[in-house]
Design a protein around this motif. Sequence first.
Motif, short mmCIF file in Angstrom:
data_model
loop_
_atom_site.label_atom_id
_atom_site.label_comp_id
_atom_site.label_asym_id
_atom_site.label_seq_id
_atom_site.Cartn_x
_atom_site.Cartn_y
_atom_site.Cartn_z
N GLU A 100 0.74 -1.51 -0.17
CA GLU A 100 0.02 0.02 -0.04
C GLU A 100 0.88 1.26 -0.24
O GLU A 100 0.63 2.25 0.65
CB GLU A 100 -1.07 0.06 1.19
CG GLU A 100 -1.77 -1.40 1.31
CD GLU A 100 -2.78 -1.35 0.38
OE1 GLU A 100 -2.79 -0.68 -0.66
OE2 GLU A 100 -3.70 -2.48 0.26
N THR A 101 1.89 1.22 -0.89
CA THR A 101 2.90 2.35 -0.94
C THR A 101 3.92 2.54 0.09
O THR A 101 4.99 3.31 0.14
CB THR A 101 2.34 3.70 -1.33
OG1 THR A 101 1.55 4.27 0.10
CG2 THR A 101 1.18 3.89 -2.23
N LEU A 102 3.70 1.79 1.26
CA LEU A 102 4.62 1.87 2.50
C LEU A 102 6.08 1.86 2.17
O LEU A 102 7.21 2.23 2.82
CB LEU A 102 4.05 1.06 3.66
CG LEU A 102 2.73 1.79 4.51
CD1 LEU A 102 2.45 0.90 5.59
CD2 LEU A 102 2.93 3.25 4.47
N PRO A 103 6.44 0.61 1.84
CA PRO A 103 8.07 0.30 1.17
C PRO A 103 8.67 1.53 0.55
O PRO A 103 9.64 1.92 1.02
CB PRO A 103 7.93 -1.11 0.29
CG PRO A 103 6.75 -1.68 0.92
CD PRO A 103 5.65 -0.52 1.01
N TYR A 104 7.70 2.13 -0.54
CA TYR A 104 8.29 3.18 -1.18
C TYR A 104 8.72 4.60 -0.52
O TYR A 104 9.58 5.10 -0.51
CB TYR A 104 7.56 3.32 -2.47
CG TYR A 104 7.89 4.78 -3.19
CD1 TYR A 104 8.74 4.72 -4.24
CD2 TYR A 104 6.88 6.08 -3.11
CE1 TYR A 104 9.02 5.89 -4.97
CE2 TYR A 104 7.42 6.90 -3.77
CZ TYR A 104 8.65 7.10 -4.81
OH TYR A 104 8.67 8.09 -5.44
N PHE A 105 7.67 4.67 0.43
CA PHE A 105 7.48 5.89 1.20
C PHE A 105 8.26 5.84 2.78
O PHE A 105 8.07 6.92 3.33
CB PHE A 105 6.12 6.50 1.23
CG PHE A 105 6.03 7.76 0.86
CD1 PHE A 105 5.48 8.67 1.80
CD2 PHE A 105 6.50 8.36 -0.12
CE1 PHE A 105 5.18 10.08 1.49
CE2 PHE A 105 6.23 9.73 -0.20
CZ PHE A 105 5.78 10.80 0.55
N ARG A 151 12.40 2.28 14.05
CA ARG A 151 11.98 2.91 13.05
C ARG A 151 10.98 2.29 12.28
O ARG A 151 10.71 0.94 12.26
CB ARG A 151 12.94 3.02 12.28
CG ARG A 151 14.34 3.85 12.49
CD ARG A 151 15.59 3.63 11.53
NE ARG A 151 15.76 2.18 11.42
CZ ARG A 151 16.23 1.76 10.11
NH1 ARG A 151 16.86 2.67 9.14
NH2 ARG A 151 16.56 0.62 9.82
N LEU A 152 10.05 2.97 11.56
CA LEU A 152 8.96 2.34 10.51
C LEU A 152 9.72 1.26 9.67
O LEU A 152 9.24 0.01 9.57
CB LEU A 152 8.41 3.33 9.63
CG LEU A 152 7.46 2.97 8.63
CD1 LEU A 152 6.34 1.87 9.24
CD2 LEU A 152 7.03 4.01 7.67
N GLN A 153 10.90 1.47 9.11
CA GLN A 153 11.57 0.36 8.29
C GLN A 153 11.95 -0.80 9.10
O GLN A 153 11.56 -2.07 8.64
CB GLN A 153 12.83 0.91 7.93
CG GLN A 153 12.60 2.12 6.79
CD GLN A 153 13.00 3.25 7.62
OE1 GLN A 153 12.35 3.66 8.88
NE2 GLN A 153 13.94 4.37 7.03
N ASP A 154 12.00 -0.79 10.44
CA ASP A 154 12.04 -2.06 11.09
C ASP A 154 11.11 -2.83 11.54
O ASP A 154 10.97 -3.94 11.42
CB ASP A 154 12.92 -1.66 12.69
CG ASP A 154 14.26 -0.83 12.59
OD1 ASP A 154 15.07 -1.29 11.87
OD2 ASP A 154 14.37 0.21 13.24
N TYR A 155 9.96 -1.99 11.91
CA TYR A 155 8.62 -2.63 11.94
C TYR A 155 8.13 -3.42 10.74
O TYR A 155 7.53 -4.26 10.86
CB TYR A 155 7.49 -1.83 12.38
CG TYR A 155 7.90 -1.04 13.86
CD1 TYR A 155 7.57 -1.92 14.92
CD2 TYR A 155 8.30 0.24 14.08
CE1 TYR A 155 7.68 -1.40 16.12
CE2 TYR A 155 8.15 0.93 15.17
CZ TYR A 155 8.47 -0.07 16.21
OH TYR A 155 8.25 0.60 17.73
N LEU A 177 8.22 -4.16 -7.02
CA LEU A 177 8.60 -5.35 -6.42
C LEU A 177 10.01 -5.28 -6.03
O LEU A 177 10.31 -5.51 -4.82
CB LEU A 177 8.24 -6.65 -7.42
CG LEU A 177 8.84 -8.05 -6.76
CD1 LEU A 177 8.08 -8.36 -5.68
CD2 LEU A 177 8.85 -8.95 -7.85
N ILE A 178 10.82 -4.80 -6.81
CA ILE A 178 12.24 -4.78 -6.36
C ILE A 178 12.48 -3.74 -5.65
O ILE A 178 13.11 -3.82 -4.39
CB ILE A 178 13.21 -4.24 -7.71
CG1 ILE A 178 13.12 -5.38 -8.90
CG2 ILE A 178 14.40 -3.63 -7.37
CD1 ILE A 178 13.58 -4.83 -10.09
N CYS A 179 11.60 -2.44 -5.40
CA CYS A 179 11.76 -1.64 -4.28
C CYS A 179 11.15 -2.29 -2.91
O CYS A 179 11.86 -1.90 -2.06
CB CYS A 179 10.71 -0.26 -4.45
SG CYS A 179 10.58 0.80 -3.11
#
Length: 351
Positions: free
Chosen positions: A249-254, A274-278, A296-298
Amino acid sequence: MTLTRLPVAGAPKKPLAPLRKIAIEEHFMNPDAMHPEETFNPVEFARVSGLETEFVQVVMQRMKDLHHKRIEEMDAAGIDVSILSLTAAGIEGIADAGKAITAARKVNDALAETVARSRGRFLGFASLPLQDTDAALQELEHAIGELGLKGVMVNGYVQDPDKRIGHYLDEARFAPVWEAIAALKVPVYIHPRPSLPQVRETLYAQHAELAGATWGFAPETATHALRLVYSGLFDRHPELTVILGHLGETLPYFSWRIQRCFEFNPLGHQVNKRLQDYLCENFYITTSGNNFDQALICAILTMGADRIMFASDYPFEMSDDAARWIETAPISENDRRKIAYGNAEQLFGLR
């Protein structure tokens, strides 16, 4: 001119086996479980969801077929198992708690029967009457403990009797449900539904085409997920697992920008990581309805291939489109196998 081909004496004796797949965001509808005032109206569903009525009518025909065309499409796409879930707005869309309780039991019991009839082709996600916490806890035990369903599907916010109010799962009223889910060690899939009426009437005024899957579903569901993160839910229950569709839902990109701006402007909220950790520790994402190499790559670069699972988003998408894409996406063969079936096998205990 005829080319002389080089001899290939060492080719594998067995042909390459097709890529196995487990699809985990595959929807069904159970109109028999709904009360008259919740009877499905395709025209209204199309209007609220930013969809064409003709598209909805075809989707609904596919939605109701659980044992014929659906299985044929799975076979054509090389999908061994589909995990079925009640489509949006689901039980969450029923404003009356008593009716939601009755409907959830009917849906889960019927789904368990469908799973049993499928001879291993289907598994299921439970629906909960989150309008009543005690009833949700009882239904959770019934659906997971007795029926053997594999997790919980939540279709966005829970409808309040006031149709302009929705309750998101970071609210304190849902704490006992999260505790029970953590104890059972099953995942929760948070699926989109159309935003509340006041959002649709203002943000998407004159632009109904943006209200649904084209755009509106992603920020609606991403915001729900972020509310969970910044409420401290995963600090209190680090073992919880939440699944998001459509490659997150766009979260990896943002995720970097969200975390960066939160650190400058927490406004009274504080979490341990961090959000990335969660995202890497408490979330899985699926490929449902997002057959796009770059996305997908992102996602792989942000979360790792171990946190991504295959889904086709049936019946809103074609299973063979999703299958052909994952079979040829520019990723390693090891990652391809993890995403197609390996991660789902591990998460749901299917090995």
